[in-house]
Design an enzyme around this catalytic site. Structure first.
Site: not given
Ligand code: ATP
Ligand code: MG
Length: 558
Positions: A32, A258, A268
């Site tokens: 995102e 994760r 983020k």
């Molecule tokens: P954040 O909480 O930092 O915003 P998010 O999961 O909302 O993280 P996205 O941009 O939606 O961020 O994530 C893109 C991809 O990265 C998703 O498939 C998510 O599952 C993966 N991802 C995010 N954080 C992690 C992590 N700590 N370890 C492994 N994969 C991750």
């Molecule tokens: Mg997300």
């Protein structure tokens, strides 16, 4: 893929290829664009693109841009740059959830036609009150039994912009009593009168994440939709969408745990909070666990890829020690980085028996284990800088650096003896008067006299002053998210800036090239602030892991 490196996801994929279930594997990385990518995303990128590469499959970079208002072009650019920098190429497979807004809308109408979606007029508060709790079932909305025609009419009016934000919601009609909250008539579309960065004012209704995500996977031909464990409870909804709409391609969702890194945060939102509170200077602050921050710090893409490889792909939650990441960084640099001398906290040494005005060029070895990297000339003269803590006035017997009356070897130079300690009025040591032994020049010395300690130095007249930043952990506890407020557990010493003295060859260091400052750690120029007139260096990593023991203890307790 070899047998030994196959994690559970790669095993499933391997089996699906063997059984002929799929001829070609298709994966996607779906960020995102509401912030910069962090070390957790590195894992997801390496997994999705890695699987694509290893199987001759395809991997999409798909922006999940269903949340207009929060998403920015700056983030899109940063994400593209970071994925490329990590070593992956999406070719012509760069997509956006918004590319599918028309098809998503059609799919929503199909759900209405099938009698499994309805427009709800309850307010957000009322919907919450109807949802029930983990232990109590929810209750049906009074609008749940609207006719297909009425629903279709209402939904089209939603799209036409007849209603204000928050007044209506398109919901899936599943089961308000389901023990899985995600199945209690989840929202599919909401009204938001806000321009979208790609579709402009074309839409005033936007699809919700689960709906958009599942169908985007299906539309793109994703075979394996890999996501983190918190989506395990969403899988029944993912399946429900596929069952209802029967797309040609049916992706399979698989969850993995994760990647969490100790002493930092990987969210983020929370990282943005650090920027807003001025704890760090931006997304690319070298202390940030973002890809941009780690790149500026001097971590290589290869080190990051190696790091996630060591972390593995599992279903078990884990907090990985920072030392594991730093070791990967060190291992990469140990072989590649040339050696240089720099003094971080300078103390003046005057060699009283060395001729004034004389300069000798010493041969500094560029790498102890790689003679092919050769030597460089390091000027030596009467006045030198040494490290303040390489001298101790009241030194214990086992202190093998410089002390009054003691001897030490200057790396690539001579053996010197400390004759006099000069102090200021406050009693602080400001200068050392030493004598050198002309027979002990490194490499060519006629004397085979040995002393226990060797220290680094820089010729004062030839030295290059530089700002050097020494970075440390951002937080003082392994899992900062356990604190009431992460601001309470910030490490006040995460950044120290010193005015250092560098050997002159460092003036010509290429941007992005890492070197080892002997005995001190690995350093590189700062990509944003360094100029040859005003050098600024970052410490990438120390030579040894001084936190290892502390960290292990803290993590055992937590
Ligand atoms: P954040 O909480 O930092 O915003 P998010 O999961 O909302 O993280 P996205 O941009 O939606 O961020 O994530 C893109 C991809 O990265 C998703 O498939 C998510 O599952 C993966 N991802 C995010 N954080 C992690 C992590 N700590 N370890 C492994 N994969 C991750
Ligand atoms: Mg997300």
């Amino acid at each position: 893929m070899t047998e030994t490196t196959r994690d559970f996801i790669r095993q499933i994929i391997h089996d699906d290829l063997l059984s002929g279930k799929h001829e070609q594997i298709v994966t996607r990385f779906p960020p995102e664009p509401n912030g910069y990518l962090h070390v957790g995303h590195v894992m997801s990128i390496c997994l999705n693109f890695g699987v694509g590469q290893e199987t001759n499959g395809k991997t999409f970079l798909r922006f999940d841009d269903t949340n207009p208002g929060k998403e920015r072009e700056e983030y899109v650019r940063a994400i593209e740059r970071d994925v490329h920098w990590l070593g992956f190429d999406w070719g012509d497979r760069l997509t956006h959830a918004s590319d599918y807004f028309d098809r998503l809308y059609e799919s929503a109408e199909k759900l209405i036609e099938n009698g499994v979606a309805y427009v709800d007029d309850l307010s957000a508060d009322e919907i919450r009150a109807h949802r029930g709790t983990l232990t109590e079932p929810g209750t049906n909305s009074p609008y749940r039994e609207r006719s297909v025609d009425e629903n279709m009419n209402m939904f089209r009016r939603m799209r036409a912009g007849e209603f204000a934000d928050g007044t209506h919601l398109l919901r899936a009609k599943i089961d308000m009593a389901s023990p899985n909250m995600n199945l209690r008539d989840p929202a599919l579309y909401r009204i938001r009168h806000i321009d979208h960065q790609r579709t402009g004012d074309k839409w005033c209704i936007y699809p919700m994440y689960d709906f958009a995500h599942t169908l985007s996977d299906a539309f793109e031909g994703t075979t394996h939709s890999l996501c983190t464990l918190e989506f395990e409870d969403h899988r029944p909804l993912y399946e429900w969408f596929l069952d209802q709409l029967q797309p040609e391609n049916r992706p399979r969702q698989i969850e993995f745990s994760r990647l969490n890194l100790a002493y930092t945060i990987t969210s983020k939102r929370q990282l943005n909070n650090l920027i807003e509170k001025s704890v760090v200077t931006g997304w690319d602050d070298p202390r940030m666990p973002t890809i941009a921050g780690m790149r500026r710090r001097g971590y290589s893409a290869a080190a990051l890829r190696e790091f996630v490889k060591r972390g593995g792909v599992t279903k078990k939650d884990k907090l990985i020690e920072m030392g594991v990441l730093e070791n990967c960084v060190r291992e990469q640099l140990g072989d590649s980085a040339e050696r240089r001398m720099a003094v971080l906290r300078p103390l003046k040494v005057v060699l009283t028996n060395y001729p004034e005005g004389q300069v000798e060029m010493m041969a500094g070895h560029n790498h102890p284990n790689r003679p092919e990297l050769g030597t460089r000339e390091v000027p030596f003269s009467r006045e030198l800088w040494i490290e303040q803590d390489d001298f101790l006035e009241e030194a214990p017997r086992k202190f093998f650096r410089l002390k009054p009356g003691g001897e030490v070897r200057l790396r690539s130079g001579y053996i010197i003896r400390c004759d006099d300690v000069i102090k200021n009025d406050a009693g602080e040591v400001v200068e050392l008067h030493c004598s050198y032994d002309p027979d002990t020049r490194s490499g060519t010395g006629s004397s085979d006299r040995k002393v226990k300690g060797t220290i680094h130095w820089v010729s004062a007249a030839h030295s290059v002053p530089a700002k050097v930043r020494l970075y440390d952990r951002l937080f003082t506890i392994p899992d900062p998210t356990t604190a009431d407020d992460v601001m309470d557990v910030l490490n006040p010493e995460s950044l120290q800036t010193v005015q250092a003295m560098l050997e002159p060859s460092l003036k010509n260091l290429a941007d992005g090239e890492a070197v080892q400052f002997e005995r001190l750690g690995y350093f590189c120029t700062d990509s944003e602030e360094h100029t040859s007139e005003a050098p600024v260096f970052n410490r990438i990593v120390t030579l040894r892991d001084s936190w290892a023991k502390l960290e292990r203890q803290a993590m055992q307790q937590s």
